[in-house]
Design a protein around this motif. Structure first.
Motif, PDB file in Angstrom:
ATOM      1  N   LEU A 125      39.605   0.202  29.294  1.00  0.00           N
ATOM      2  CA  LEU A 125      38.387  -0.431  28.796  1.00  0.00           C
ATOM      3  C   LEU A 125      37.810   0.344  27.614  1.00  0.00           C
ATOM      4  N   VAL A 126      37.902   1.659  27.656  1.00  0.00           N
ATOM      5  CA  VAL A 126      37.436   2.469  26.521  1.00  0.00           C
ATOM      6  C   VAL A 126      38.280   2.176  25.290  1.00  0.00           C
ATOM      7  N   ALA A 127      39.603   2.174  25.435  1.00  0.00           N
ATOM      8  CA  ALA A 127      40.495   1.934  24.296  1.00  0.00           C
ATOM      9  C   ALA A 127      40.313   0.531  23.734  1.00  0.00           C
ATOM     10  N   LEU A 134      37.386  -6.536  21.731  1.00  0.00           N
ATOM     11  CA  LEU A 134      36.728  -7.134  22.890  1.00  0.00           C
ATOM     12  C   LEU A 134      36.379  -8.592  22.598  1.00  0.00           C
ATOM     13  N   PRO A 135      36.574  -9.479  23.551  1.00  0.00           N
ATOM     14  CA  PRO A 135      36.212 -10.883  23.328  1.00  0.00           C
ATOM     15  C   PRO A 135      34.708 -11.127  23.440  1.00  0.00           C
ATOM     16  N   PRO A 137      30.779  -8.690  24.762  1.00  0.00           N
ATOM     17  CA  PRO A 137      30.279  -7.375  25.195  1.00  0.00           C
ATOM     18  C   PRO A 137      30.623  -7.122  26.669  1.00  0.00           C
ATOM     19  N   ILE A 138      30.952  -5.892  26.977  1.00  0.00           N
ATOM     20  CA  ILE A 138      31.238  -5.533  28.366  1.00  0.00           C
ATOM     21  C   ILE A 138      30.365  -4.349  28.776  1.00  0.00           C
ATOM     22  N   CYS A 139      30.088  -4.300  30.067  1.00  0.00           N
ATOM     23  CA  CYS A 139      29.274  -3.225  30.627  1.00  0.00           C
ATOM     24  C   CYS A 139      29.824  -2.929  32.013  1.00  0.00           C
ATOM     25  N   TRP A 140      30.240  -1.691  32.256  1.00  0.00           N
ATOM     26  CA  TRP A 140      30.941  -1.409  33.505  1.00  0.00           C
ATOM     27  C   TRP A 140      30.578  -0.038  34.070  1.00  0.00           C
ATOM     28  N   ARG A 141      30.920   0.127  35.326  1.00  0.00           N
ATOM     29  CA  ARG A 141      30.758   1.414  36.018  1.00  0.00           C
ATOM     30  C   ARG A 141      31.965   1.594  36.948  1.00  0.00           C
ATOM     31  N   VAL A 394      37.377  -7.077  35.251  1.00  0.00           N
ATOM     32  CA  VAL A 394      36.109  -6.546  34.746  1.00  0.00           C
ATOM     33  C   VAL A 394      35.696  -7.274  33.473  1.00  0.00           C
ATOM     34  N   VAL A 395      36.624  -7.426  32.543  1.00  0.00           N
ATOM     35  CA  VAL A 395      36.300  -8.107  31.283  1.00  0.00           C
ATOM     36  C   VAL A 395      35.919  -9.558  31.547  1.00  0.00           C
TER      37      VAL A 395
END
Length: 408
Positions: A125-127, A134-135, A137-141, A394-395
């Motif tokens: 996800l970082v890469a 990215l298609p 915005p994403i926000c994850w934990r 996640v995405v």
């Protein structure tokens, strides 16, 4: 043809597969039991810090939480992934180069694989974010949780507020009964609730030659176990699943002395809260009967209770679609019946919707090494599949969140 972001994500994960494998082997070689995962946590903390994400340690230095950098859209909820990090107190009997170097401790339940996969999700996800592909915005934990095996870790992490702003949570568990390249899941109940059962039987000790002068707690223990094993199944509807098992009996010091007390430790597993309540009532009824017959006092306590893993329908659908994309529809299997095993991932699902899936990890079904056994191992080809499915999910879940927030 897959969407461009999916192609890029797959390429990233393939490039990083050796790092994920090496992390799994490191964790397998240096396992730590529940509540003592200090070196494991520090190792993960340092690796994650190098990726440039927000990282914090878990309670008392056990466990790690990794967050994506704050998105511009402050209304986005986070999508979480849980990996567990603790090992079991079992002697590793494998001869692999990565066998446990810690006597009497090994990763016999696949938590090393779960943690390595969770780390691979962070990498991917970082890469993907850094590539600008990215298609949306994403926000994850990503939560690296301690003490799953003792049913304490999830509750500890939740107390740390790791579910703040989390909209969905995903997890997996390796499955040595399925081939690598297969995934299984179901919506609704997936595992049993689990209660730790303790019976403390207090009597009156005495000489083994004169049992009539005592109130024998060992005899009472034998009676209560026999009665519970017979009565509970007979009093339960045959369509309802209940398992009551005692795995520890402790009492006495000498063969010719009747002790004052005996302790029994076991586990009770059910799939329905009403069945659980009725089973507790049945246990108490049997206890009262044995007390009356034997003249002993029996104290009944439940501890370390874990609810059932209940997969959310929407979250299951997201995982199912991602799995079909990664391994093909024919390799995604429906779990027809819940397992009577337990999993403290259920504690997160009491707070937010989410889902867990089974990741096939056997190279050869004719040579299965079951969970919780001294020769347990996995086919490491399963690691990349796990990363791909979770990262895609996640995405995809972030897209669903963004749409929901805009509608609101």
């Amino acid at each position: 043809m897959p969407e461009p972001w999916k192609q890029r994500l797959d390429a990233i994960i393939s490039e990083k597969r050796d790092e994920v494998r090496d992390l799994r082997r490191h964790l397998h070689a240096f396992p730590e039991p529940s509540g003592a995962e200090l070196a494991t946590s520090m190792h993960l903390y340092q690796l994650l810090g190098q990726l440039g994400v927000d990282v914090q340690m878990g309670p008392e230095g056990c466990g790690v939480i990794a967050d994506s950098l704050a998105p511009k859209d402050k209304t986005l909820g986070r999508i979480a992934v849980r990996g567990d990090i603790d090992a079991l107190q079992i002697q590793d009997e494998k001869t692999t180069p990565y066998r446990s170097t810690h006597p009497g401790i090994m990763h016999a339940c696949g938590h090393d694989a779960h943690s390595a996969i969770a780390y691979g999700v962070v990498q991917a996800l970082v890469a993907l974010t850094e590539s600008g592909e990215l298609p949306w915005p994403i926000c994850w934990r990503v939560i690296f949780q301690p003490a799953e095996e003792t049913a304490a870790g999830a509750a500890q992490m939740i107390e740390m507020d790791v579910l703040a702003d989390v909209e969905k949570i995903f997890a997996l568990h390796v499955d040595p009964t399925r081939r690598t390249g297969e995934i299984a899941l179901r919506s609704g109940p997936m595992t049993a609730s689990c209660d730790s059962v303790q019976l403390t039987i207090t009597g009156r000790g005495g000489h083994a030659a004169r049992p009539h002068e005592s109130r024998d707690p060992i005899a009472a223990a034998a009676q209560v176990i026999s009665s519970l094993y017979q009565f509970v199944p007979r009093a339960t509807d045959t369509h309802d699943a209940v398992v009551l098992t005692f795995g520890s009996i402790q009492g006495g010091t000498n063969p010719n002395i009747i002790p004052d007390h005996v302790e029994l430790h076991g586990t009770m597993r059910t799939l329905d809260s009403r069945v659980r309540t009725r089973t507790i009532e049945q246990i108490q009824q049997v206890i009262r009967g044995v007390e009356g017959i034997t003249g002993t006092k029996i104290e009944f306590t439940l501890d370390a209770s874990i609810p059932s893993v209940v997969n959310d329908a929407n979250s299951t659908a997201l995982l199912w679609q991602a799995a079909e994309e990664v391994i093909g529809a024919k390799n995604v299997q429906l779990i027809t019946r819940p397992s009577m095993g337990s999993e403290d991932f259920a504690c997160y699902l009491e707070q937010v919707p989410g889902a867990m899936f089974r990741l096939g990890s056997a190279a050869d079904l004719a040579a299965i090494t079951p969970l919780h056994t001294p020769k347990f191992d996995i086919d490491e080809g399963a690691l990349e599949i796990g990363v791909r499915v979770l990262a895609r999910s996640v995405v995809a879940a972030c897209a669903t969140n963004a749409t929901s927030n805009q509608s609101a």
